[in-house]
Design a protein around this motif. Sequence first.
Motif, PDB file in Angstrom:
ATOM      1  N   TRP A 238      -0.753  17.293  -2.418  1.00 14.26           N
ATOM      2  CA  TRP A 238      -1.356  17.238  -1.079  1.00 14.26           C
ATOM      3  C   TRP A 238      -2.311  18.411  -0.858  1.00 14.26           C
TER       4      TRP A 238
ATOM      5  N   GLU B 100      -0.216  11.267   3.134  1.00 14.71           N
ATOM      6  CA  GLU B 100      -1.603  10.858   2.913  1.00 14.71           C
ATOM      7  C   GLU B 100      -2.313  10.640   4.247  1.00 14.71           C
TER       8      GLU B 100
ATOM      9  N   ARG C 228       2.217   1.673  -3.546  1.00  6.91           N
ATOM     10  CA  ARG C 228       1.193   2.161  -4.482  1.00  6.91           C
ATOM     11  C   ARG C 228       1.026   3.672  -4.387  1.00  6.91           C
ATOM     12  N   ILE C 229       0.880   4.236  -3.192  1.00 10.97           N
ATOM     13  CA  ILE C 229       0.668   5.681  -3.086  1.00 10.97           C
ATOM     14  C   ILE C 229       1.916   6.430  -3.541  1.00 10.97           C
ATOM     15  N   THR C 230       3.096   5.882  -3.258  1.00 13.44           N
ATOM     16  CA  THR C 230       4.332   6.522  -3.720  1.00 13.44           C
ATOM     17  C   THR C 230       4.413   6.505  -5.236  1.00 13.44           C
TER      18      THR C 230
ATOM     19  N   HIS D   5       0.825  -1.212   0.000  1.00 16.41           N
ATOM     20  CA  HIS D   5       0.000   0.000   0.000  1.00 16.41           C
ATOM     21  C   HIS D   5       0.856   1.258   0.000  1.00 16.41           C
ATOM     22  N   LYS D   6       2.040   1.200   0.614  1.00 18.06           N
ATOM     23  CA  LYS D   6       2.931   2.357   0.613  1.00 18.06           C
ATOM     24  C   LYS D   6       3.635   2.498  -0.736  1.00 18.06           C
TER      25      LYS D   6
ATOM     26  N   ALA E 104       5.289   9.732   1.183  1.00 18.96           N
ATOM     27  CA  ALA E 104       3.956   9.834   0.571  1.00 18.96           C
ATOM     28  C   ALA E 104       2.891   9.213   1.471  1.00 18.96           C
ATOM     29  N   HIS E 105       3.205   8.097   2.101  1.00 16.12           N
ATOM     30  CA  HIS E 105       2.253   7.440   3.003  1.00 16.12           C
ATOM     31  C   HIS E 105       1.983   8.302   4.230  1.00 16.12           C
TER      32      HIS E 105
ATOM     33  N   VAL F 204       1.932   6.391  -7.364  1.00 11.59           N
ATOM     34  CA  VAL F 204       0.946   7.333  -7.898  1.00 11.59           C
ATOM     35  C   VAL F 204       1.503   8.757  -7.836  1.00 11.59           C
TER      36      VAL F 204
END
Length: 362
Positions: free
Chosen positions: A126, A94, A30-32, A27-28, A90-91, A34
Amino acid sequence: MAFERIRYEGLVELSAAVLEKLGYPAHKARITAVVLAEADARGVSSHGVTRLKVYRNELEGGHVKPGADPEIVHETPISLVVDGHYGVGAHISEFTMKRAIEKAKAHGTCYASVRNSNHFGMAGLWAEMAVKEGLLGSAFTNTIRCAVPTLGKERLLGTNPIAVGIPSDGDLPWLLDMATTTAPRGKLGVYKRRNLEMPEGWFVGESGETVTDPSEATSILADPTGRWGGLLFLGGAGELMGGHKGYGLAVLVDMLCGPLAGGPWTRDVFQTMDANVGHFFSATRLDLFGDEKDIRRRVGDMLSALRSSAPSEGNERVYVHGEKESLRRKEALESGVPLDDATFRMLKDFAAEFGLTPPEKA
């Protein structure tokens, strides 16, 4: 310099897969991924997937701890202080912005400071996160030491970007995203990669002389023992053209992201084994200032007036902040995200190293 176009989702998937192979939880990663792909899609290649190499170096250097999770260490109904515990930037961002938005919706506004984080990508993403929820949003961060204060020559501050977003009643919000230096540090790498000469006024050497060779500039910044020379702030060297104003903005960002977060200011960021980057975010409901629809309409009217104003000779039209990036993103989603040859080869090398499907051209 030649460019290749890659499908947006394919770019995200490959980047996330590389980050997982490097040790990021899914999950970390993925957000990075993106965040990096969004930067390339919007034409901000200094913050795009080329950063995978930087993130790898920071991981192998022990600066980032992918398994660490952020922790709220202080809060009120309208504020947060978050300790990122040196996790994924990024995580952490978010996590913090989601909670700031929740508090803003419930109580009107929220300010959030973060310590012990890492690089968080484009600041504007952000601020935009709050805008998408109908809120006024802001995002700031300090960075690794790379800039000299006005009238000085010692590297003490970072590019310290400022991002602010305000919703409108039109298709586009107003979204300012800018470094307080004349150029972000990552842009030096872009110019070096593409064999371009830097404009005068971006960078000075150890004695204050102008530097236009990006290889020389990146070499100066890469010296772990070096203290002299670096990027200049908005307005350039000296005070005549307002260099002290850009310097002041950078100090403002550092005040918000360092002392207010209970963390270090830029001088001391990345000076120990652990990264300790600081961020500052805000989210605010428009109805604190009156009727939300009326405010959105007035913002939209102002943006329309600026966009339709008379252009100077040689220019087709006037743009508002965030508009060019939005237009580039739309094209990238339709035709593929443009990557220069060096970045495309980097992705192919990562894919080969980790046994992943290589990037496919759009």
